[in-house]
Design a protein around this motif. Sequence first.
Motif, PDB file in Angstrom:
ATOM      1  N   ASP A   1       0.853  -1.186   0.000  1.00  0.00           N
ATOM      2  CA  ASP A   1       0.000   0.000   0.000  1.00  0.00           C
ATOM      3  C   ASP A   1       0.888   1.234   0.000  1.00  0.00           C
ATOM      4  O   ASP A   1       2.110   1.155   0.149  1.00  0.00           O
ATOM      5  CB  ASP A   1      -0.955   0.008   1.201  1.00  0.00           C
ATOM      6  CG  ASP A   1      -0.233  -0.036   2.542  1.00  0.00           C
ATOM      7  OD1 ASP A   1       0.666   0.799   2.767  1.00  0.00           O
ATOM      8  OD2 ASP A   1      -0.563  -0.904   3.368  1.00  0.00           O
ATOM      9  N   GLN A   2       0.263   2.400  -0.165  1.00  0.00           N
ATOM     10  CA  GLN A   2       1.016   3.636  -0.351  1.00  0.00           C
ATOM     11  C   GLN A   2       1.630   4.173   0.943  1.00  0.00           C
ATOM     12  O   GLN A   2       2.249   5.241   0.935  1.00  0.00           O
ATOM     13  CB  GLN A   2       0.115   4.700  -0.958  1.00  0.00           C
ATOM     14  CG  GLN A   2      -1.109   5.053  -0.137  1.00  0.00           C
ATOM     15  CD  GLN A   2      -2.011   6.035  -0.867  1.00  0.00           C
ATOM     16  OE1 GLN A   2      -1.579   6.751  -1.763  1.00  0.00           O
ATOM     17  NE2 GLN A   2      -3.276   6.063  -0.488  1.00  0.00           N
ATOM     18  N   ASN A   3       1.504   3.431   2.030  1.00  0.00           N
ATOM     19  CA  ASN A   3       2.142   3.848   3.274  1.00  0.00           C
ATOM     20  C   ASN A   3       3.596   3.403   3.372  1.00  0.00           C
ATOM     21  O   ASN A   3       4.332   3.889   4.233  1.00  0.00           O
ATOM     22  CB  ASN A   3       1.365   3.298   4.476  1.00  0.00           C
ATOM     23  CG  ASN A   3      -0.031   3.880   4.579  1.00  0.00           C
ATOM     24  OD1 ASN A   3      -0.221   5.076   4.397  1.00  0.00           O
ATOM     25  ND2 ASN A   3      -1.012   3.025   4.847  1.00  0.00           N
TER      26      ASN A   3
ATOM     27  N   ALA B   1       7.155   2.201   0.963  1.00  0.00           N
ATOM     28  CA  ALA B   1       7.802   2.120  -0.352  1.00  0.00           C
ATOM     29  C   ALA B   1       8.368   0.722  -0.560  1.00  0.00           C
ATOM     30  O   ALA B   1       9.583   0.503  -0.609  1.00  0.00           O
ATOM     31  CB  ALA B   1       8.896   3.175  -0.466  1.00  0.00           C
TER      32      ALA B   1
ATOM     33  N   TRP C   1       4.868  -0.787  -4.559  1.00  0.00           N
ATOM     34  CA  TRP C   1       5.179   0.625  -4.344  1.00  0.00           C
ATOM     35  C   TRP C   1       6.687   0.855  -4.196  1.00  0.00           C
ATOM     36  O   TRP C   1       7.115   1.964  -3.854  1.00  0.00           O
ATOM     37  CB  TRP C   1       4.461   1.144  -3.098  1.00  0.00           C
ATOM     38  CG  TRP C   1       2.970   1.060  -3.198  1.00  0.00           C
ATOM     39  CD1 TRP C   1       2.187  -0.014  -2.891  1.00  0.00           C
ATOM     40  CD2 TRP C   1       2.074   2.081  -3.639  1.00  0.00           C
ATOM     41  NE1 TRP C   1       0.864   0.274  -3.116  1.00  0.00           N
ATOM     42  CE2 TRP C   1       0.758   1.554  -3.569  1.00  0.00           C
ATOM     43  CE3 TRP C   1       2.245   3.402  -4.082  1.00  0.00           C
ATOM     44  CZ2 TRP C   1      -0.369   2.292  -3.933  1.00  0.00           C
ATOM     45  CZ3 TRP C   1       1.120   4.143  -4.439  1.00  0.00           C
ATOM     46  CH2 TRP C   1      -0.163   3.588  -4.366  1.00  0.00           C
TER      47      TRP C   1
ATOM     48  N   ILE D   1       4.426   3.792 -10.227  1.00  0.00           N
ATOM     49  CA  ILE D   1       3.490   3.814  -9.100  1.00  0.00           C
ATOM     50  C   ILE D   1       4.098   4.599  -7.939  1.00  0.00           C
ATOM     51  O   ILE D   1       3.416   5.364  -7.258  1.00  0.00           O
ATOM     52  CB  ILE D   1       3.125   2.379  -8.678  1.00  0.00           C
ATOM     53  CG1 ILE D   1       2.411   1.658  -9.824  1.00  0.00           C
ATOM     54  CG2 ILE D   1       2.253   2.379  -7.427  1.00  0.00           C
ATOM     55  CD1 ILE D   1       2.081   0.210  -9.528  1.00  0.00           C
ATOM     56  N   PHE D   2       5.410   4.432  -7.730  1.00  0.00           N
ATOM     57  CA  PHE D   2       6.106   5.193  -6.687  1.00  0.00           C
ATOM     58  C   PHE D   2       6.177   6.675  -7.043  1.00  0.00           C
ATOM     59  O   PHE D   2       5.838   7.539  -6.227  1.00  0.00           O
ATOM     60  CB  PHE D   2       7.512   4.631  -6.486  1.00  0.00           C
ATOM     61  CG  PHE D   2       8.380   5.435  -5.558  1.00  0.00           C
ATOM     62  CD1 PHE D   2       8.362   5.198  -4.191  1.00  0.00           C
ATOM     63  CD2 PHE D   2       9.223   6.429  -6.048  1.00  0.00           C
ATOM     64  CE1 PHE D   2       9.160   5.944  -3.324  1.00  0.00           C
ATOM     65  CE2 PHE D   2      10.020   7.177  -5.198  1.00  0.00           C
ATOM     66  CZ  PHE D   2       9.987   6.939  -3.832  1.00  0.00           C
TER      67      PHE D   2
ATOM     68  N   SER E   1       3.075   8.823  -6.532  1.00  0.00           N
ATOM     69  CA  SER E   1       2.450   8.807  -5.206  1.00  0.00           C
ATOM     70  C   SER E   1       3.142   9.790  -4.269  1.00  0.00           C
ATOM     71  O   SER E   1       4.198  10.348  -4.578  1.00  0.00           O
ATOM     72  CB  SER E   1       2.533   7.397  -4.609  1.00  0.00           C
ATOM     73  OG  SER E   1       3.867   7.105  -4.203  1.00  0.00           O
ATOM     74  N   ASP E   2       2.555   9.977  -3.089  1.00  0.00           N
ATOM     75  CA  ASP E   2       3.162  10.842  -2.079  1.00  0.00           C
ATOM     76  C   ASP E   2       4.479  10.280  -1.557  1.00  0.00           C
ATOM     77  O   ASP E   2       5.286  11.017  -0.977  1.00  0.00           O
ATOM     78  CB  ASP E   2       2.194  11.044  -0.905  1.00  0.00           C
ATOM     79  CG  ASP E   2       0.996  11.921  -1.275  1.00  0.00           C
ATOM     80  OD1 ASP E   2       1.089  12.645  -2.291  1.00  0.00           O
ATOM     81  OD2 ASP E   2      -0.020  11.864  -0.560  1.00  0.00           O
ATOM     82  N   LEU E   3       4.716   8.986  -1.757  1.00  0.00           N
ATOM     83  CA  LEU E   3       5.978   8.393  -1.322  1.00  0.00           C
ATOM     84  C   LEU E   3       7.174   9.062  -1.986  1.00  0.00           C
ATOM     85  O   LEU E   3       8.271   9.101  -1.421  1.00  0.00           O
ATOM     86  CB  LEU E   3       5.987   6.896  -1.645  1.00  0.00           C
ATOM     87  CG  LEU E   3       5.035   6.011  -0.842  1.00  0.00           C
ATOM     88  CD1 LEU E   3       4.951   4.624  -1.466  1.00  0.00           C
ATOM     89  CD2 LEU E   3       5.480   5.912   0.612  1.00  0.00           C
TER      90      LEU E   3
END
Length: 307
Positions: free
Chosen positions: A197-199, A201, A205, A229-230, A233-235
Amino acid sequence: MIFNSQLFVALGIFASTFAAPVADENGHQHIHAKRGGTCQFPNYNGMVAVQTGGQNGGWAMSPDQTCSQGSWCPYACQPGQLMGQWDTSVTTYSYPGSQHGGLYCDNSGNLQKPNQNKDYCYDGAGTVSAQNSAGSDVAFCQTVLPGNEDMLIPTNVGGGSNQVLAVPGPDYFASTAAHYYINPPGVSTQDACQWGDQNHAQGNWAPYVAGANQQNNGDTFVKIGWNPIFTGSDLSHNKPNFGIKITCDDGNCDGLPCSIDPSKSSVNSVDSNQSSSGAGGGDFCVVTAKNGAHAKIEVFSAGEGGN
Protein backbone atom coordinates in the motif's frame (compact mmCIF):
# COMPACT_ATOMS: atom_id res chain seq x y z
CA MET A 1 10.55 -8.33 -27.82
CA ILE A 2 12.42 -6.30 -25.19
CA PHE A 3 10.28 -5.19 -22.25
CA ASN A 4 6.88 -4.05 -21.21
CA SER A 5 7.54 -0.36 -20.56
CA GLN A 6 5.65 -0.41 -17.26
CA LEU A 7 6.15 -3.25 -14.82
CA PHE A 8 2.90 -3.67 -12.96
CA VAL A 9 -0.20 -5.81 -12.84
CA ALA A 10 -2.29 -5.14 -15.92
CA LEU A 11 -4.49 -8.08 -16.81
CA GLY A 12 -4.26 -10.48 -13.91
CA ILE A 13 -7.02 -9.27 -11.61
CA PHE A 14 -9.65 -11.73 -12.75
CA ALA A 15 -7.40 -14.70 -13.56
CA SER A 16 -9.04 -17.00 -11.06
CA THR A 17 -12.46 -16.66 -12.72
CA PHE A 18 -11.31 -18.41 -15.89
CA ALA A 19 -10.79 -22.11 -16.39
CA ALA A 20 -8.86 -23.89 -19.10
CA PRO A 21 -10.75 -24.64 -22.34
CA VAL A 22 -11.51 -28.29 -23.00
CA ALA A 23 -12.45 -29.60 -26.45
CA ASP A 24 -15.45 -31.90 -26.87
CA GLU A 25 -15.66 -34.72 -29.39
CA ASN A 26 -16.52 -32.22 -32.15
CA GLY A 27 -13.48 -30.07 -31.41
CA HIS A 28 -15.50 -27.31 -29.76
CA GLN A 29 -14.04 -25.68 -26.67
CA HIS A 30 -16.00 -25.05 -23.51
CA ILE A 31 -15.08 -23.27 -20.29
CA HIS A 32 -15.90 -25.52 -17.38
CA ALA A 33 -17.13 -23.86 -14.22
CA LYS A 34 -14.92 -24.46 -11.22
CA ARG A 35 -15.90 -27.07 -8.71
CA GLY A 36 -15.40 -26.90 -5.01
CA GLY A 37 -12.15 -28.87 -4.81
CA THR A 38 -8.59 -27.59 -4.88
CA CYS A 39 -5.10 -28.87 -5.67
CA GLN A 40 -2.48 -28.69 -2.95
CA PHE A 41 0.94 -27.14 -3.54
CA PRO A 42 3.15 -30.14 -4.44
CA ASN A 43 6.59 -28.75 -3.54
CA TYR A 44 8.19 -30.54 -6.47
CA ASN A 45 11.93 -30.23 -7.09
CA GLY A 46 12.99 -26.57 -7.22
CA MET A 47 9.61 -25.09 -6.30
CA VAL A 48 9.36 -22.43 -3.59
CA ALA A 49 6.16 -21.92 -1.58
CA VAL A 50 5.25 -18.23 -1.27
CA GLN A 51 3.02 -16.38 1.22
CA THR A 52 1.87 -19.66 2.73
CA GLY A 53 -0.49 -18.01 5.23
CA GLY A 54 -3.09 -17.17 2.57
CA GLN A 55 -5.66 -19.20 0.69
CA ASN A 56 -3.10 -19.59 -2.11
CA GLY A 57 -1.37 -22.19 0.07
CA GLY A 58 2.10 -21.59 -1.37
CA TRP A 59 1.14 -21.17 -5.04
CA ALA A 60 2.34 -17.95 -6.71
CA MET A 61 -1.13 -16.48 -6.60
CA SER A 62 -2.89 -13.72 -4.69
CA PRO A 63 -3.46 -14.64 -1.02
CA ASP A 64 -7.23 -14.71 -1.53
CA GLN A 65 -6.96 -17.13 -4.49
CA THR A 66 -7.03 -20.91 -4.33
CA CYS A 67 -5.67 -23.43 -6.79
CA SER A 68 -9.16 -24.57 -7.74
CA GLN A 69 -10.17 -27.45 -9.96
CA GLY A 70 -10.37 -26.32 -13.58
CA SER A 71 -7.70 -23.60 -13.26
CA TRP A 72 -4.02 -22.91 -13.87
CA CYS A 73 -1.80 -22.58 -10.80
CA PRO A 74 1.59 -20.85 -11.17
CA TYR A 75 4.44 -21.33 -8.73
CA ALA A 76 7.78 -19.80 -7.75
CA CYS A 77 11.20 -21.39 -8.23
CA GLN A 78 14.58 -21.03 -6.56
CA PRO A 79 16.54 -17.80 -7.33
CA GLY A 80 18.05 -17.95 -10.80
CA GLN A 81 15.47 -20.48 -11.99
CA LEU A 82 12.35 -20.11 -14.11
CA MET A 83 8.97 -21.81 -13.98
CA GLY A 84 9.07 -24.44 -16.72
CA GLN A 85 5.33 -25.10 -17.03
CA TRP A 86 2.54 -23.19 -18.74
CA ASP A 87 -0.25 -23.68 -21.26
CA THR A 88 1.77 -24.65 -24.35
CA SER A 89 -1.12 -23.73 -26.67
CA VAL A 90 -0.58 -20.06 -25.75
CA THR A 91 2.18 -18.49 -27.86
CA THR A 92 1.51 -14.75 -27.50
CA TYR A 93 1.33 -12.36 -24.57
CA SER A 94 -2.40 -11.72 -24.51
CA TYR A 95 -5.28 -12.12 -22.08
CA PRO A 96 -6.49 -14.57 -20.88
CA GLY A 97 -3.68 -16.86 -22.06
CA SER A 98 -1.11 -14.80 -20.15
CA GLN A 99 -2.77 -16.15 -16.98
CA HIS A 100 -2.20 -19.81 -17.86
CA GLY A 101 1.07 -20.47 -16.05
CA GLY A 102 2.14 -23.35 -13.85
CA LEU A 103 0.31 -26.65 -13.47
CA TYR A 104 -3.27 -27.33 -14.47
CA CYS A 105 -5.57 -28.49 -11.67
CA ASP A 106 -8.04 -30.68 -13.53
CA ASN A 107 -11.67 -31.30 -12.65
CA SER A 108 -10.72 -34.43 -10.72
CA GLY A 109 -8.29 -32.52 -8.50
CA ASN A 110 -5.18 -33.90 -10.21
CA LEU A 111 -2.23 -31.71 -11.22
CA GLN A 112 -1.31 -31.93 -14.90
CA LYS A 113 2.18 -31.16 -16.23
CA PRO A 114 1.56 -29.54 -19.64
CA ASN A 115 5.16 -29.25 -20.89
CA GLN A 116 6.82 -32.65 -20.78
CA ASN A 117 9.99 -31.26 -22.38
CA LYS A 118 10.83 -29.02 -19.42
CA ASP A 119 11.40 -29.59 -15.73
CA TYR A 120 9.17 -27.91 -13.18
CA CYS A 121 11.99 -25.38 -12.65
CA TYR A 122 15.04 -24.80 -14.83
CA ASP A 123 18.07 -22.50 -14.87
CA GLY A 124 17.74 -19.15 -16.62
CA ALA A 125 20.36 -17.67 -18.93
CA GLY A 126 22.64 -16.83 -15.98
CA THR A 127 23.78 -13.57 -17.58
CA VAL A 128 22.46 -11.11 -14.96
CA SER A 129 23.02 -11.05 -11.22
CA ALA A 130 22.14 -8.71 -8.37
CA GLN A 131 25.01 -7.24 -6.36
CA ASN A 132 24.21 -5.84 -2.91
CA SER A 133 26.66 -3.12 -1.90
CA ALA A 134 24.17 -1.42 0.41
CA GLY A 135 24.69 -3.49 3.57
CA SER A 136 21.31 -4.85 4.68
CA ASP A 137 19.52 -7.57 2.72
CA VAL A 138 17.69 -6.45 -0.43
CA ALA A 139 14.53 -8.11 -1.77
CA PHE A 140 14.19 -8.50 -5.54
CA CYS A 141 10.57 -9.51 -6.16
CA GLN A 142 9.85 -11.06 -9.55
CA THR A 143 6.41 -10.83 -11.13
CA VAL A 144 4.49 -14.00 -11.97
CA LEU A 145 4.25 -14.40 -15.74
CA PRO A 146 2.46 -16.33 -17.04
CA GLY A 147 0.19 -15.66 -14.10
CA ASN A 148 -1.37 -12.64 -12.42
CA GLU A 149 1.85 -10.55 -12.67
CA ASP A 150 1.93 -9.79 -8.95
CA MET A 151 5.46 -9.43 -7.53
CA LEU A 152 5.39 -12.67 -5.53
CA ILE A 153 8.58 -14.56 -6.49
CA PRO A 154 11.30 -13.85 -3.89
CA THR A 155 15.03 -13.41 -4.36
CA ASN A 156 16.95 -12.27 -1.28
CA VAL A 157 20.35 -10.67 -1.87
CA GLY A 158 22.40 -10.56 1.32
CA GLY A 159 24.62 -7.63 2.20
CA GLY A 160 27.91 -7.78 0.31
CA SER A 161 26.75 -10.75 -1.75
CA ASN A 162 25.91 -11.55 -5.34
CA GLN A 163 22.85 -13.53 -6.51
CA VAL A 164 22.09 -14.76 -10.02
CA LEU A 165 18.68 -13.58 -11.25
CA ALA A 166 16.27 -15.60 -13.36
CA VAL A 167 16.68 -14.38 -16.95
CA PRO A 168 14.45 -15.97 -19.62
CA GLY A 169 15.75 -16.96 -23.02
CA PRO A 170 13.73 -16.91 -26.24
CA ASP A 171 12.21 -20.29 -25.39
CA TYR A 172 10.38 -18.88 -22.36
CA PHE A 173 6.64 -18.19 -22.44
CA ALA A 174 5.82 -15.99 -25.48
CA SER A 175 9.47 -14.75 -25.44
CA THR A 176 8.67 -12.52 -22.47
CA ALA A 177 11.15 -10.93 -20.05
CA ALA A 178 11.52 -11.29 -16.30
CA HIS A 179 10.41 -8.25 -14.29
CA TYR A 180 11.54 -7.32 -10.78
CA TYR A 181 10.61 -4.79 -8.10
CA ILE A 182 13.69 -3.67 -6.13
CA ASN A 183 12.92 -2.92 -2.49
CA PRO A 184 14.76 -0.76 0.05
CA PRO A 185 17.58 -2.45 1.99
CA GLY A 186 16.34 -4.07 5.17
CA VAL A 187 12.87 -5.06 3.90
CA SER A 188 12.48 -8.85 3.96
CA THR A 189 11.19 -10.85 1.01
CA GLN A 190 8.27 -11.94 3.20
CA ASP A 191 7.18 -8.30 3.59
CA ALA A 192 8.26 -7.05 0.16
CA CYS A 193 7.09 -9.78 -2.20
CA GLN A 194 3.38 -9.18 -1.83
CA TRP A 195 0.82 -6.54 -2.72
CA GLY A 196 1.48 -3.44 -0.60
CA ASP A 197 0.00 0.00 0.00
CA GLN A 198 1.02 3.64 -0.35
CA ASN A 199 2.14 3.85 3.27
CA HIS A 200 5.36 1.94 2.57
CA ALA A 201 7.80 2.12 -0.35
CA GLN A 202 7.89 -1.64 -0.88
CA GLY A 203 6.17 -4.33 -2.91
CA ASN A 204 4.36 -2.79 -5.87
CA TRP A 205 5.18 0.62 -4.34
CA ALA A 206 8.96 -0.01 -4.35
CA PRO A 207 11.00 2.85 -5.88
CA TYR A 208 12.68 0.88 -8.66
CA VAL A 209 11.93 -1.82 -11.21
CA ALA A 210 14.16 -3.92 -13.44
CA GLY A 211 13.83 -6.41 -16.26
CA ALA A 212 15.94 -8.77 -18.33
CA ASN A 213 15.73 -11.28 -21.17
CA GLN A 214 18.12 -12.95 -23.60
CA GLN A 215 17.78 -13.16 -27.37
CA ASN A 216 18.73 -15.95 -29.77
CA ASN A 217 22.09 -14.31 -30.58
CA GLY A 218 23.16 -14.38 -26.92
CA ASP A 219 22.59 -10.67 -26.27
CA THR A 220 20.87 -9.90 -22.97
CA PHE A 221 18.77 -6.78 -22.48
CA VAL A 222 18.91 -5.41 -18.93
CA LYS A 223 16.65 -2.57 -17.83
CA ILE A 224 16.44 -0.48 -14.65
CA GLY A 225 14.02 2.33 -14.00
CA TRP A 226 11.76 4.20 -11.65
CA ASN A 227 8.50 2.56 -10.67
CA PRO A 228 5.74 4.87 -11.98
CA ILE A 229 3.49 3.81 -9.10
CA PHE A 230 6.11 5.19 -6.69
CA THR A 231 6.82 8.39 -8.63
CA GLY A 232 3.10 9.14 -8.94
CA SER A 233 2.45 8.81 -5.21
CA ASP A 234 3.16 10.84 -2.08
CA LEU A 235 5.98 8.39 -1.32
CA SER A 236 8.09 10.20 -3.93
CA HIS A 237 8.27 13.26 -1.65
CA ASN A 238 10.97 11.37 0.24
CA LYS A 239 13.90 10.29 -1.90
CA PRO A 240 15.02 6.66 -1.57
CA ASN A 241 18.16 6.16 0.52
CA PHE A 242 19.60 3.76 -2.04
CA GLY A 243 20.37 3.70 -5.74
CA ILE A 244 20.89 1.13 -8.48
CA LYS A 245 23.14 0.83 -11.50
CA ILE A 246 24.10 -1.65 -14.20
CA THR A 247 27.72 -2.75 -14.52
CA CYS A 248 29.34 -5.16 -16.96
CA ASP A 249 31.96 -7.72 -15.93
CA ASP A 250 33.98 -7.82 -19.15
CA GLY A 251 33.12 -4.44 -20.68
CA ASN A 252 31.21 -5.98 -23.56
CA CYS A 253 28.07 -3.94 -22.95
CA ASP A 254 26.28 -1.17 -24.85
CA GLY A 255 24.27 1.53 -23.10
CA LEU A 256 26.51 2.39 -20.14
CA PRO A 257 26.31 4.40 -17.97
CA CYS A 258 22.89 3.37 -16.74
CA SER A 259 22.31 4.31 -13.12
CA ILE A 260 19.98 5.95 -10.62
CA ASP A 261 21.42 7.83 -7.63
CA PRO A 262 18.77 9.92 -5.84
CA SER A 263 21.50 11.77 -3.88
CA LYS A 264 22.70 13.36 -7.12
CA SER A 265 19.44 14.06 -8.93
CA SER A 266 15.70 14.38 -8.52
CA VAL A 267 13.14 11.60 -8.28
CA ASN A 268 12.54 10.00 -11.70
CA SER A 269 15.96 11.03 -13.03
CA VAL A 270 18.23 8.47 -14.70
CA ASP A 271 21.94 8.87 -15.46
CA SER A 272 22.17 7.61 -19.03
CA ASN A 273 22.87 8.95 -22.49
CA GLN A 274 19.92 6.91 -23.74
CA SER A 275 17.27 7.24 -21.04
CA SER A 276 13.61 6.99 -21.98
CA SER A 277 10.24 7.47 -20.34
CA GLY A 278 7.81 4.57 -20.26
CA ALA A 279 4.08 4.20 -19.76
CA GLY A 280 3.08 5.93 -16.55
CA GLY A 281 6.01 8.33 -16.86
CA GLY A 282 8.69 6.22 -15.19
CA ASP A 283 12.15 6.96 -16.64
CA PHE A 284 14.45 4.04 -17.41
CA CYS A 285 17.59 2.98 -19.26
CA VAL A 286 18.57 -0.24 -21.02
CA VAL A 287 21.96 -1.94 -21.37
CA THR A 288 22.76 -4.70 -23.86
CA ALA A 289 25.21 -7.32 -22.59
CA LYS A 290 26.64 -8.62 -25.85
CA ASN A 291 27.10 -12.24 -26.88
CA GLY A 292 26.70 -13.92 -23.50
CA ALA A 293 28.41 -11.18 -21.46
CA HIS A 294 27.47 -10.95 -17.79
CA ALA A 295 25.88 -7.83 -16.30
CA LYS A 296 25.12 -6.87 -12.71
CA ILE A 297 22.34 -4.78 -11.19
CA GLU A 298 24.15 -3.23 -8.24
CA VAL A 299 22.28 -1.83 -5.24
CA PHE A 300 24.22 0.81 -3.28
CA SER A 301 23.66 3.37 -0.55
CA ALA A 302 22.70 6.74 -2.04
CA GLY A 303 25.80 8.80 -2.77
CA GLU A 304 28.13 5.79 -2.81
CA GLY A 305 27.51 4.49 -6.32
CA GLY A 306 30.57 6.02 -7.99
CA ASN A 307 30.32 6.82 -11.68
